[in-house]
Write a protein that holds these residues in place. Structure first.
Motif, PDB file in Angstrom:
ATOM      1  N   PRO A  62      -5.232  61.811  -9.292  1.00 60.82           N
ATOM      2  CA  PRO A  62      -6.171  61.200 -10.408  1.00 60.82           C
ATOM      3  C   PRO A  62      -7.747  60.929 -10.037  1.00 60.82           C
ATOM      4  CG  PRO A  62      -4.048  60.190 -10.873  1.00 60.82           C
ATOM      5  CD  PRO A  62      -4.115  61.178  -9.502  1.00 60.82           C
ATOM      6  N   ASP A  63      -8.513  61.020 -10.590  1.00 67.35           N
ATOM      7  CA  ASP A  63      -9.964  60.853 -10.082  1.00 67.35           C
ATOM      8  C   ASP A  63     -10.075  59.478  -9.244  1.00 67.35           C
ATOM      9  OD1 ASP A  63     -10.504  63.449 -10.950  1.00 67.35           O
ATOM     10  OD2 ASP A  63     -11.745  62.820 -12.329  1.00 67.35           O
ATOM     11  N   GLN A  64      -9.237  58.625  -9.642  1.00 65.67           N
ATOM     12  CA  GLN A  64      -9.593  57.051  -9.162  1.00 65.67           C
ATOM     13  C   GLN A  64      -8.981  56.954  -7.716  1.00 65.67           C
ATOM     14  OE1 GLN A  64      -7.688  57.839 -12.077  1.00 65.67           O
ATOM     15  NE2 GLN A  64      -5.946  56.375 -12.220  1.00 65.67           N
ATOM     16  N   PHE A  65      -8.241  57.993  -7.520  1.00 67.20           N
ATOM     17  CA  PHE A  65      -7.345  58.069  -6.014  1.00 67.20           C
ATOM     18  C   PHE A  65      -8.565  58.778  -5.094  1.00 67.20           C
ATOM     19  CE2 PHE A  65      -3.422  57.322  -8.332  1.00 67.20           C
ATOM     20  CZ  PHE A  65      -3.484  55.771  -8.486  1.00 67.20           C
ATOM     21  N   HIS A  66      -9.411  59.429  -5.588  1.00 73.50           N
ATOM     22  CA  HIS A  66     -10.215  60.318  -4.598  1.00 73.50           C
ATOM     23  C   HIS A  66     -10.825  59.761  -3.454  1.00 73.50           C
ATOM     24  CE1 HIS A  66     -10.368  64.012  -7.582  1.00 73.50           C
ATOM     25  NE2 HIS A  66      -9.157  63.719  -7.137  1.00 73.50           N
ATOM     26  N   SER A  67     -11.224  58.127  -3.856  1.00 73.10           N
ATOM     27  CA  SER A  67     -11.958  57.397  -2.932  1.00 73.10           C
ATOM     28  C   SER A  67     -11.160  57.070  -1.511  1.00 73.10           C
ATOM     29  CB  SER A  67     -12.612  56.371  -3.419  1.00 73.10           C
ATOM     30  OG  SER A  67     -11.781  55.466  -3.991  1.00 73.10           O
ATOM     31  N   GLN A  68      -9.850  56.764  -2.075  1.00 74.85           N
ATOM     32  CA  GLN A  68      -8.858  56.409  -1.028  1.00 74.85           C
ATOM     33  C   GLN A  68      -8.348  57.556  -0.239  1.00 74.85           C
ATOM     34  OE1 GLN A  68      -6.037  54.423  -4.090  1.00 74.85           O
ATOM     35  NE2 GLN A  68      -5.740  52.981  -2.494  1.00 74.85           N
ATOM     36  N   LEU A  69      -8.352  58.889  -0.690  1.00 75.56           N
ATOM     37  CA  LEU A  69      -8.008  60.049  -0.101  1.00 75.56           C
ATOM     38  C   LEU A  69      -9.155  60.348   0.914  1.00 75.56           C
ATOM     39  CD1 LEU A  69      -6.344  62.725   0.428  1.00 75.56           C
ATOM     40  CD2 LEU A  69      -7.635  63.796  -1.269  1.00 75.56           C
ATOM     41  N   ASP A  70     -10.409  60.232   0.435  1.00 81.33           N
ATOM     42  CA  ASP A  70     -11.529  60.326   1.587  1.00 81.33           C
ATOM     43  C   ASP A  70     -11.489  59.275   2.816  1.00 81.33           C
ATOM     44  OD1 ASP A  70     -12.417  62.461  -0.069  1.00 81.33           O
ATOM     45  OD2 ASP A  70     -13.566  60.951  -1.160  1.00 81.33           O
ATOM     46  N   PHE A  71     -11.104  58.076   2.192  1.00 82.92           N
ATOM     47  CA  PHE A  71     -10.927  56.972   3.321  1.00 82.92           C
ATOM     48  C   PHE A  71      -9.897  57.219   4.181  1.00 82.92           C
ATOM     49  CE2 PHE A  71      -9.011  53.114   4.335  1.00 82.92           C
ATOM     50  CZ  PHE A  71      -9.825  52.505   5.480  1.00 82.92           C
ATOM     51  N   LEU A  72      -8.779  57.866   3.827  1.00 88.81           N
ATOM     52  CA  LEU A  72      -7.547  58.044   4.552  1.00 88.81           C
ATOM     53  C   LEU A  72      -8.124  59.189   5.729  1.00 88.81           C
ATOM     54  CD1 LEU A  72      -4.805  58.355   5.507  1.00 88.81           C
ATOM     55  CD2 LEU A  72      -4.470  60.119   3.795  1.00 88.81           C
ATOM     56  N   ILE A  73      -8.769  60.012   5.273  1.00 87.15           N
ATOM     57  CA  ILE A  73      -9.500  61.080   6.078  1.00 87.15           C
ATOM     58  C   ILE A  73     -10.382  60.519   7.177  1.00 87.15           C
ATOM     59  CG2 ILE A  73     -10.552  63.421   6.439  1.00 87.15           C
ATOM     60  CD1 ILE A  73      -7.906  63.655   4.971  1.00 87.15           C
ATOM     61  N   GLN A  74     -11.415  59.692   6.675  1.00 89.77           N
ATOM     62  CA  GLN A  74     -12.046  59.012   7.568  1.00 89.77           C
ATOM     63  C   GLN A  74     -11.691  58.286   8.605  1.00 89.77           C
ATOM     64  OE1 GLN A  74     -14.503  56.085   5.596  1.00 89.77           O
ATOM     65  NE2 GLN A  74     -16.160  55.786   7.201  1.00 89.77           N
ATOM     66  N   VAL A  75     -10.382  57.356   8.155  1.00 89.77           N
ATOM     67  CA  VAL A  75      -9.881  56.486   9.261  1.00 89.77           C
ATOM     68  C   VAL A  75      -9.045  57.406  10.053  1.00 89.77           C
ATOM     69  CG1 VAL A  75      -7.903  56.049   7.815  1.00 89.77           C
ATOM     70  CG2 VAL A  75      -8.725  54.322   9.618  1.00 89.77           C
ATOM     71  N   LEU A  76      -8.425  58.399   9.911  1.00 90.30           N
ATOM     72  CA  LEU A  76      -7.770  59.279  10.752  1.00 90.30           C
ATOM     73  C   LEU A  76      -8.589  60.084  11.706  1.00 90.30           C
ATOM     74  CD1 LEU A  76      -5.013  61.009   8.365  1.00 90.30           C
ATOM     75  CD2 LEU A  76      -4.545  59.180  10.112  1.00 90.30           C
ATOM     76  N   ARG A  77      -9.899  60.487  11.279  1.00 89.23           N
ATOM     77  CA  ARG A  77     -10.785  60.700  12.045  1.00 89.23           C
ATOM     78  C   ARG A  77     -11.304  59.686  13.281  1.00 89.23           C
ATOM     79  NH1 ARG A  77     -14.689  64.465   8.316  1.00 89.23           N
ATOM     80  NH2 ARG A  77     -13.452  66.324   8.374  1.00 89.23           N
ATOM     81  N   VAL A  78     -11.479  58.583  12.998  1.00 83.04           N
ATOM     82  CA  VAL A  78     -11.785  57.730  13.819  1.00 83.04           C
ATOM     83  C   VAL A  78     -10.889  57.379  14.554  1.00 83.04           C
ATOM     84  CG1 VAL A  78     -12.383  55.076  13.708  1.00 83.04           C
ATOM     85  CG2 VAL A  78     -13.893  56.491  12.177  1.00 83.04           C
ATOM     86  N   THR A  79      -9.636  57.203  14.174  1.00 81.11           N
ATOM     87  CA  THR A  79      -8.412  56.892  15.009  1.00 81.11           C
ATOM     88  C   THR A  79      -8.230  57.919  16.038  1.00 81.11           C
ATOM     89  OG1 THR A  79      -7.119  55.909  13.215  1.00 81.11           O
ATOM     90  CG2 THR A  79      -5.759  56.640  15.219  1.00 81.11           C
ATOM     91  N   ALA A  80      -8.312  59.283  15.708  1.00 80.46           N
ATOM     92  CA  ALA A  80      -8.247  60.363  16.607  1.00 80.46           C
ATOM     93  C   ALA A  80      -9.548  60.193  17.610  1.00 80.46           C
ATOM     94  CB  ALA A  80      -8.509  61.779  15.922  1.00 80.46           C
ATOM     95  N   GLU A  81     -10.903  60.154  17.510  1.00 78.18           N
ATOM     96  CA  GLU A  81     -11.726  60.287  18.098  1.00 78.18           C
ATOM     97  C   GLU A  81     -11.947  58.902  19.204  1.00 78.18           C
ATOM     98  OE1 GLU A  81     -15.156  60.215  15.560  1.00 78.18           O
ATOM     99  OE2 GLU A  81     -14.422  62.565  14.915  1.00 78.18           O
ATOM    100  N   SER A  82     -11.241  57.816  18.644  1.00 76.13           N
ATOM    101  CA  SER A  82     -11.247  56.515  19.438  1.00 76.13           C
ATOM    102  C   SER A  82      -9.860  56.653  20.188  1.00 76.13           C
ATOM    103  CB  SER A  82     -11.458  55.283  18.340  1.00 76.13           C
ATOM    104  OG  SER A  82     -10.168  55.071  17.748  1.00 76.13           O
ATOM    105  N   ASN A  83      -8.958  57.553  20.118  1.00 78.03           N
ATOM    106  CA  ASN A  83      -7.709  57.542  20.903  1.00 78.03           C
ATOM    107  C   ASN A  83      -6.829  56.263  20.298  1.00 78.03           C
ATOM    108  OD1 ASN A  83      -5.835  58.900  22.044  1.00 78.03           O
ATOM    109  ND2 ASN A  83      -6.324  58.201  24.029  1.00 78.03           N
ATOM    110  N   GLY A  84      -6.831  55.779  19.023  1.00 76.20           N
ATOM    111  CA  GLY A  84      -6.227  54.692  18.402  1.00 76.20           C
ATOM    112  C   GLY A  84      -6.709  53.376  18.826  1.00 76.20           C
ATOM    113  N   ASP A  85      -7.900  53.221  19.207  1.00 74.19           N
ATOM    114  CA  ASP A  85      -8.563  51.961  19.712  1.00 74.19           C
ATOM    115  C   ASP A  85      -8.741  51.023  18.589  1.00 74.19           C
ATOM    116  OD1 ASP A  85      -9.738  49.838  20.916  1.00 74.19           O
ATOM    117  OD2 ASP A  85     -11.135  51.010  22.042  1.00 74.19           O
ATOM    118  N   SER A  86      -7.912  49.840  18.478  1.00 71.14           N
ATOM    119  CA  SER A  86      -7.916  48.961  17.410  1.00 71.14           C
ATOM    120  C   SER A  86      -9.517  48.336  17.294  1.00 71.14           C
ATOM    121  CB  SER A  86      -6.981  47.924  17.557  1.00 71.14           C
ATOM    122  OG  SER A  86      -7.227  47.095  18.711  1.00 71.14           O
TER     123      SER A  86
END
Length: 226
Positions: A78-102
């Motif tokens: 549903p459209d209301q969940f698209h922002s959460q999907l975008d955030f999921l991709i964003q946070v996984l990219r940040v996790t990947a690029e930082s090697n999981g640095d909290s």
């Protein structure tokens, strides 16, 4: 006639007390098992620190770029969940690029606490399942490691709703185990099982006894390797 010296009600009360004591003893035994297994795994990780390092390999930017392939999932959400999907991709990219640095991941999570709700765990689970089926094996393995590192971060994240955080971490670990299997990635599989056991120990939702049993089962799986 002599009256029964042990009324029926008293017998029922004794049986109820007996059942409660049995459940209490069982829970205490399960707790002891969890403590023992956790200590054993921690000792093994201390003796063999290379096991932990192998779970966090150097990330590859070309693989993190593949995190954006979400067309099918986006259409189903549903459209209301698209922002959460975008955030999921964003946070996984940040996790990947930082090697999981909290220190890098936590500020992003703090800025998006509203997205870490009941639905986020399902979005992560469904996205991972769809994404794994679309990419080649090597990319799927890298993405699984990104998800595992993110799950580590969210499990220990001190802010937001802890119950939601635990559900998200469990969804992440369970997704990882679909790719990093016992046969293909034995050490990573064992560490993920250990982390999954920790998450079930800390889980707030669900039946407490079942959560403990799930934690013990995951720890036992981890000990197949350690």
């Amino acid at each position: 006639m002599h009256k029964n010296l042990t009324p029926k009600r008293t017998i029922q009360q004794l049986l109820l007390i007996k059942r409660r004591l049995f459940k209490l003893g069982r829970s205490f035994l399960q707790l002891l098992i969890i403590v023992f297994v956790r200590l054993l795994v921690m000792v093994l990780m201390f003796i063999f620190p290379s096991l932990r390092r192998r779970l966090l390999p150097k990330t590859k930017k070309e693989n993190s770029d593949r995190l954006s392939s979400t067309t099918d999932i986006r259409e189903k959400l549903p459209d209301q969940f698209h922002s959460q999907l975008d955030f999921l991709i964003q946070v996984l990219r940040v996790t990947a690029e930082s090697n999981g640095d909290s220190k890098v991941v936590y500020p992003l999570l703090q800025q998006n606490l509203d997205k870490l709700d009941d639905n986020f765990a399902d979005i992560l689970r469904n996205w991972a399942t769809a994404n794994f089926s679309e990419v080649e094996a090597g990319v799927a393995e890298s993405i699984a490691i990104y998800i595992g590192n993110f799950s580590n971060c969210i499990q220990q994240f001190p802010l937001g709703n802890k119950a939601n955080n635990m559900e998200i971490s469990i969804a992440g670990y369970e997704a990882v185990l679909k790719v990093l299997t016992y046969k293909s990635h034995r050490e990573n599989w064992a560490m993920t099982q250990n982390n999954l056991g920790n998450a079930y120990c800390d889980r707030i939702r669900g039946d407490k006894a079942q959560n403990i049993e799930a934690a013990i089962a995951a720890y036992e799986q981890a000990l197949l390797v350690y």
